[in-house]
Write a protein that holds these residues in place. Structure first.
Motif, PDB file in Angstrom:
ATOM      1  N   PHE A 206       0.828  -1.209   0.000  1.00  0.00           N
ATOM      2  CA  PHE A 206       0.000   0.000   0.000  1.00  0.00           C
ATOM      3  C   PHE A 206       0.860   1.257   0.000  1.00  0.00           C
ATOM      4  N   THR A 207       1.947   1.227   0.777  1.00  0.00           N
ATOM      5  CA  THR A 207       2.823   2.399   0.854  1.00  0.00           C
ATOM      6  C   THR A 207       3.499   2.663  -0.484  1.00  0.00           C
ATOM      7  N   VAL A 208       4.017   1.619  -1.123  1.00  0.00           N
ATOM      8  CA  VAL A 208       4.687   1.772  -2.411  1.00  0.00           C
ATOM      9  C   VAL A 208       3.720   2.286  -3.475  1.00  0.00           C
ATOM     10  N   ILE A 209       2.532   1.667  -3.542  1.00  0.00           N
ATOM     11  CA  ILE A 209       1.534   2.107  -4.524  1.00  0.00           C
ATOM     12  C   ILE A 209       1.095   3.539  -4.224  1.00  0.00           C
ATOM     13  N   GLY A 210       0.924   3.837  -2.938  1.00  0.00           N
ATOM     14  CA  GLY A 210       0.513   5.187  -2.539  1.00  0.00           C
ATOM     15  C   GLY A 210       1.546   6.238  -2.903  1.00  0.00           C
ATOM     16  N   ILE A 211       2.837   5.920  -2.706  1.00  0.00           N
ATOM     17  CA  ILE A 211       3.911   6.860  -3.057  1.00  0.00           C
ATOM     18  C   ILE A 211       3.914   7.105  -4.562  1.00  0.00           C
ATOM     19  N   ALA A 212       3.793   6.013  -5.344  1.00  0.00           N
ATOM     20  CA  ALA A 212       3.740   6.162  -6.805  1.00  0.00           C
ATOM     21  C   ALA A 212       2.541   7.004  -7.220  1.00  0.00           C
ATOM     22  N   GLY A 213       1.395   6.757  -6.578  1.00  0.00           N
ATOM     23  CA  GLY A 213       0.197   7.526  -6.883  1.00  0.00           C
ATOM     24  C   GLY A 213       0.341   8.993  -6.531  1.00  0.00           C
ATOM     25  N   SER A 214       1.054   9.289  -5.435  1.00  0.00           N
ATOM     26  CA  SER A 214       1.223  10.689  -5.034  1.00  0.00           C
ATOM     27  C   SER A 214       2.087  11.456  -6.025  1.00  0.00           C
ATOM     28  N   PHE A 215       3.130  10.791  -6.563  1.00  0.00           N
ATOM     29  CA  PHE A 215       3.965  11.458  -7.568  1.00  0.00           C
ATOM     30  C   PHE A 215       3.169  11.704  -8.846  1.00  0.00           C
ATOM     31  N   LEU A 216       2.332  10.714  -9.216  1.00  0.00           N
ATOM     32  CA  LEU A 216       1.483  10.885 -10.395  1.00  0.00           C
ATOM     33  C   LEU A 216       0.480  12.008 -10.167  1.00  0.00           C
ATOM     34  N   GLY A 217      -0.108  12.036  -8.968  1.00  0.00           N
ATOM     35  CA  GLY A 217      -1.075  13.076  -8.649  1.00  0.00           C
ATOM     36  C   GLY A 217      -0.465  14.462  -8.689  1.00  0.00           C
ATOM     37  N   ALA A 218       0.785  14.590  -8.224  1.00  0.00           N
ATOM     38  CA  ALA A 218       1.459  15.885  -8.243  1.00  0.00           C
ATOM     39  C   ALA A 218       1.660  16.385  -9.677  1.00  0.00           C
ATOM     40  N   ARG A 219       1.940  15.449 -10.584  1.00  0.00           N
ATOM     41  CA  ARG A 219       2.127  15.827 -11.993  1.00  0.00           C
ATOM     42  C   ARG A 219       0.798  16.231 -12.639  1.00  0.00           C
ATOM     43  N   VAL A 220      -0.226  15.396 -12.406  1.00  0.00           N
ATOM     44  CA  VAL A 220      -1.539  15.660 -12.997  1.00  0.00           C
ATOM     45  C   VAL A 220      -2.149  16.938 -12.426  1.00  0.00           C
ATOM     46  N   GLY A 221      -1.913  17.171 -11.131  1.00  0.00           N
ATOM     47  CA  GLY A 221      -2.520  18.309 -10.463  1.00  0.00           C
ATOM     48  C   GLY A 221      -2.126  19.659 -11.030  1.00  0.00           C
ATOM     49  N   LYS A 222      -0.994  19.716 -11.721  1.00  0.00           N
ATOM     50  CA  LYS A 222      -0.548  20.984 -12.307  1.00  0.00           C
ATOM     51  C   LYS A 222      -1.479  21.463 -13.413  1.00  0.00           C
ATOM     52  N   ASN A 223      -2.249  20.531 -13.996  1.00  0.00           N
ATOM     53  CA  ASN A 223      -3.111  20.866 -15.128  1.00  0.00           C
ATOM     54  C   ASN A 223      -4.598  20.829 -14.778  1.00  0.00           C
ATOM     55  N   VAL A 224      -4.920  20.684 -13.473  1.00  0.00           N
ATOM     56  CA  VAL A 224      -6.320  20.564 -13.061  1.00  0.00           C
ATOM     57  C   VAL A 224      -6.627  21.626 -12.016  1.00  0.00           C
ATOM     58  N   SER A 225      -7.858  22.158 -12.060  1.00  0.00           N
ATOM     59  CA  SER A 225      -8.287  23.161 -11.090  1.00  0.00           C
ATOM     60  C   SER A 225      -8.315  22.563  -9.692  1.00  0.00           C
ATOM     61  N   ASN A 226      -7.566  23.172  -8.778  1.00  0.00           N
ATOM     62  CA  ASN A 226      -7.498  22.666  -7.413  1.00  0.00           C
ATOM     63  C   ASN A 226      -8.842  22.781  -6.707  1.00  0.00           C
ATOM     64  N   ASP A 227      -9.575  23.872  -6.953  1.00  0.00           N
ATOM     65  CA  ASP A 227     -10.881  24.065  -6.315  1.00  0.00           C
ATOM     66  C   ASP A 227     -11.867  22.995  -6.761  1.00  0.00           C
ATOM     67  N   ALA A 228     -11.851  22.672  -8.066  1.00  0.00           N
ATOM     68  CA  ALA A 228     -12.753  21.640  -8.583  1.00  0.00           C
ATOM     69  C   ALA A 228     -12.417  20.282  -7.975  1.00  0.00           C
ATOM     70  N   LEU A 229     -11.110  19.995  -7.830  1.00  0.00           N
ATOM     71  CA  LEU A 229     -10.683  18.737  -7.216  1.00  0.00           C
ATOM     72  C   LEU A 229     -11.165  18.639  -5.774  1.00  0.00           C
TER      73      LEU A 229
END
Length: 264
Positions: A206-229
């Motif tokens: 869970f920790t490994v998958i979660g860490i990978a997901g957090s890095f992916l989320g940080a990249r995707v988040g740059k192009n998505v409205s934070n308020d909408a999220l």
């Protein structure tokens, strides 16, 4: 088990996208998708949240975006509170803990629905006593229900600690990691007394998958409205919180008979 791994990815993804709040998914994923017992899920959640948060704090530390004085003011009382909350958990049933957890989910959704300006407000001068008091309170909550509490820590650091958001997020992640590991260490003793053992392989995956997901989320988040999220995630928390309440409140109001009562 595929749904459980997807849940682990969503935990990391939401942390990467929002900076806080994602850890609140860990306990429901462990309980409802993995099938872990209540108390075991809360303990394992602390280890998973701690690991993901620690790795998430590393980039902020390298960029010198952590306020170490706030880590001391908020983190030390927070660690103490988390250890205390974990110790108090022996007096509560797992069902009661999940009911409290559902209330925390609904509180988190309210915090996320609020506009950013209203949630953060103007920065004020540091108030070490107030920061320590909130750190202790959030820590007890972390120990009792297994959430990192970033949705409470970040506003506290901004409002009470006078930190800019650029420092508050990294500082919050480090505090969450410290609190989570402190609570987990206490839960190891609590579970041992109840003849329960954590599943280390589950925590690691869970920790490994979660860490990978957090890095992916940080990249995707740059192009998505934070308020909408935030609004979308808050809506999801309302649904999940009401579901957890609906499945546990009846058990609190009508607990199953104990062995002693059945004998008599």
């Amino acid at each position: 088990m595929i749904l459980a791994w997807i849940g682990a990815a969503l935990i990391g993804l939401s942390l990467g996208l929002l900076g806080s709040g994602g850890s609140i998914l860990t306990v429901p994923v462990l309980v409802y998708l993995v099938g872990e017992p209540d108390k075991l899920a809360i303990a394992e959640s602390l280890a998973i949240v701690g690991g993901i948060s620690l790795f998430g704090a590393i980039p902020y530390a390298l960029k010198r975006q952590i306020d170490w004085r706030s880590v001391l003011y908020f983190g030390v009382p927070g660690v103490t509170g988390t250890y205390l909350g974990a110790a108090l958990s022996v007096y509560l049933s797992g069902v009661v803990q999940l009911t409290l957890f559902a209330a925390v989910m609904l509180l988190a959704s309210i915090m996320m629905f609020r506009p950013a300006a209203a949630a953060a407000g103007p920065a004020h001068a540091r108030s070490p006593l107030k920061i320590a008091a909130e750190g202790l309170g959030v820590g007890v909550l972390t120990g009792l229900v297994g959430v990192g509490g970033g949705f409470l820590i970040i506003p506290a650091l901004v409002l009470l600690g006078g930190l800019p958001m650029s420092l508050a997020v990294g500082t919050s992640l480090l505090i969450i990691a410290a609190k989570s590991f402190a609570g987990f260490s206490k839960y190891l003793h609590v579970l041992q007394e109840q003849n329960l053992a954590v599943h280390w392989n589950l925590i690691l995956i869970f920790t490994v998958i979660g860490i990978a997901g957090s890095f992916l989320g940080a990249r995707v988040g740059k192009n998505v409205s934070n308020d909408a999220l935030k609004r979308g995630f808050a809506s999801f928390l309302v649904v999940m919180g009401l579901y957890v309440l609906a499945t546990n409140v009846p058990k609190v109001l009508n607990p199953p008979p104990t062995v002693e009562s059945r004998v008599h």
